[in-house]
Design a protein around this motif. Sequence first.
Motif, PDB file in Angstrom:
ATOM      1  N   MET A 282       0.840  -1.208   0.000  1.00  0.00           N
ATOM      2  CA  MET A 282       0.000   0.000   0.000  1.00  0.00           C
ATOM      3  C   MET A 282       0.875   1.258   0.000  1.00  0.00           C
ATOM      4  N   MET A 283       0.482   2.243  -0.790  1.00  0.00           N
ATOM      5  CA  MET A 283       1.163   3.525  -0.763  1.00  0.00           C
ATOM      6  C   MET A 283       0.940   4.213   0.584  1.00  0.00           C
TER       7      MET A 283
ATOM      8  N   TYR B 203       8.328  18.855   1.320  1.00  0.00           N
ATOM      9  CA  TYR B 203       9.451  18.136   1.905  1.00  0.00           C
ATOM     10  C   TYR B 203       9.240  16.626   1.781  1.00  0.00           C
ATOM     11  N   HIS B 204       7.974  16.231   1.859  1.00  0.00           N
ATOM     12  CA  HIS B 204       7.604  14.835   1.669  1.00  0.00           C
ATOM     13  C   HIS B 204       6.607  14.809   0.499  1.00  0.00           C
ATOM     14  N   VAL B 205       7.068  14.395  -0.670  1.00  0.00           N
ATOM     15  CA  VAL B 205       6.233  14.427  -1.873  1.00  0.00           C
ATOM     16  C   VAL B 205       5.204  13.298  -1.812  1.00  0.00           C
ATOM     17  N   PRO B 206       3.946  13.562  -2.149  1.00  0.00           N
ATOM     18  CA  PRO B 206       2.921  12.510  -2.101  1.00  0.00           C
ATOM     19  C   PRO B 206       3.216  11.377  -3.087  1.00  0.00           C
ATOM     20  N   ASP B 207       2.778  10.176  -2.723  1.00  0.00           N
ATOM     21  CA  ASP B 207       2.996   9.019  -3.591  1.00  0.00           C
ATOM     22  C   ASP B 207       2.117   9.070  -4.834  1.00  0.00           C
ATOM     23  N   GLU B 208       0.947   9.667  -4.705  1.00  0.00           N
ATOM     24  CA  GLU B 208       0.075   9.825  -5.863  1.00  0.00           C
ATOM     25  C   GLU B 208      -0.828  11.037  -5.655  1.00  0.00           C
ATOM     26  N   VAL B 209      -1.176  11.681  -6.747  1.00  0.00           N
ATOM     27  CA  VAL B 209      -2.101  12.810  -6.725  1.00  0.00           C
ATOM     28  C   VAL B 209      -3.267  12.468  -7.648  1.00  0.00           C
ATOM     29  N   ILE B 210      -4.451  12.362  -7.067  1.00  0.00           N
ATOM     30  CA  ILE B 210      -5.644  11.992  -7.829  1.00  0.00           C
ATOM     31  C   ILE B 210      -6.428  13.258  -8.132  1.00  0.00           C
ATOM     32  N   ILE B 211      -6.504  13.594  -9.384  1.00  0.00           N
ATOM     33  CA  ILE B 211      -7.249  14.778  -9.795  1.00  0.00           C
ATOM     34  C   ILE B 211      -8.572  14.314 -10.387  1.00  0.00           C
TER      35      ILE B 211
ATOM     36  N   PHE C  91      -7.423  11.813   6.105  1.00  0.00           N
ATOM     37  CA  PHE C  91      -7.985  10.730   6.887  1.00  0.00           C
ATOM     38  C   PHE C  91      -7.139   9.465   6.768  1.00  0.00           C
ATOM     39  N   ARG C  92      -7.132   8.706   7.846  1.00  0.00           N
ATOM     40  CA  ARG C  92      -6.509   7.393   7.845  1.00  0.00           C
ATOM     41  C   ARG C  92      -7.447   6.430   7.121  1.00  0.00           C
ATOM     42  N   ARG C  93      -6.906   5.646   6.208  1.00  0.00           N
ATOM     43  CA  ARG C  93      -7.755   4.740   5.426  1.00  0.00           C
ATOM     44  C   ARG C  93      -8.580   3.822   6.332  1.00  0.00           C
ATOM     45  N   LYS C  94      -7.970   3.313   7.368  1.00  0.00           N
ATOM     46  CA  LYS C  94      -8.656   2.404   8.280  1.00  0.00           C
ATOM     47  C   LYS C  94      -9.862   3.073   8.931  1.00  0.00           C
ATOM     48  N   ALA C  95      -9.759   4.384   9.172  1.00  0.00           N
ATOM     49  CA  ALA C  95     -10.833   5.101   9.857  1.00  0.00           C
ATOM     50  C   ALA C  95     -12.044   5.337   8.969  1.00  0.00           C
ATOM     51  N   ILE C  96     -11.841   5.389   7.662  1.00  0.00           N
ATOM     52  CA  ILE C  96     -12.952   5.725   6.757  1.00  0.00           C
ATOM     53  C   ILE C  96     -13.375   4.534   5.899  1.00  0.00           C
TER      54      ILE C  96
ATOM     55  N   SER D 121      -5.073   4.924  -3.141  1.00  0.00           N
ATOM     56  CA  SER D 121      -4.380   3.717  -2.680  1.00  0.00           C
ATOM     57  C   SER D 121      -3.625   3.929  -1.377  1.00  0.00           C
ATOM     58  N   GLY D 122      -3.550   5.155  -0.893  1.00  0.00           N
ATOM     59  CA  GLY D 122      -2.690   5.469   0.234  1.00  0.00           C
ATOM     60  C   GLY D 122      -3.250   5.079   1.592  1.00  0.00           C
ATOM     61  N   GLU D 123      -2.338   4.892   2.527  1.00  0.00           N
ATOM     62  CA  GLU D 123      -2.720   4.669   3.925  1.00  0.00           C
ATOM     63  C   GLU D 123      -3.338   5.934   4.504  1.00  0.00           C
TER      64      GLU D 123
END
Length: 315
Positions: free
Chosen positions: A1-2, A28-36, A167-172, A80-82
Amino acid sequence: MMETSVIIPTYQRTSDLQRCLEGLSKQYHVPDEVIIVVRDTDKETINFLKEYKTSLLIKETLVTSPGQVAALNTGLGASSGEFICILDDDTFPHPQWLKRIIAVFRSSEQVGGVGGRDWVIHESKTENGRREIVGKIQWFGRVIGNHHLGHGDPRDVDVLKGANMSFRRKAIEGLSFDERLLGKGAQVHNDMAFSLSVKRRGWRLVYDPDIAVDHFPAQRFDLDKRDMFNKEAYYNGVYNETLIMFDFMQKPFQRVICVMWWILIGTKHRPGLLQFFRLLVMKPNNQLVKRFTINLRTRFKANYLRKKLIRSLTQ
């Protein structure tokens, strides 16, 4: 998982979108994916993305239904991200934005949602101010925002603001943005409804002013023009808030208190009797009368329709 997904719903605001993407590329921390998430009829944005060059991993996702709710749900499904971060396309995230989001999530497994300050900028003027109370719902039903004015240490809140929330994926898991909400564009208060759904599951929502974005309120292409009163857009906002608050307040006596506060007091923007007469003395105008009458009628109508829906689902 990303680790991180960033969702940006957008519609015909390519210059704003470009500025937002430039802010993400400088993290400083680039996102693993950007969904537009783009409306399938929005050829301007589709063509822009075909030509736009960036080091970001961009996933263009089309949505066929109008409104922010449909766009956000489409974005959630494509992520796909955590940690799933949501930005308005008219924001510019500060360089430490995503790094700080991850740090707050990592600080406690009980944190289900994270938000921060959006520094609202009108042309060259920034809305300044300092508010201690941010993102809270008072016991009698008053909603306090102030996300654009919060300062100080991170704190637990009830509501996150849609322009800058994660949001945390697990939470939603299994949640979606509320499709009952009215409006064909912004569908105001969808962020409040989603935040409270996460909160009801027992997760913490944390507001950290250092998770900051600049917010340049851009043109809307629906009835809600921000600074211009529109009867239908105002009705939609009151209706949505009423629906959400009656879901949030589970006990009958809480709902009674909330209704009484709406009727007898209210707020400057959604006046009850006390606020109506106070504002009438200060600055009488036709818009005030319209707000007052729509506010009271809609509160009762929204509650009636909500009960009717519940009965139909339980039969």
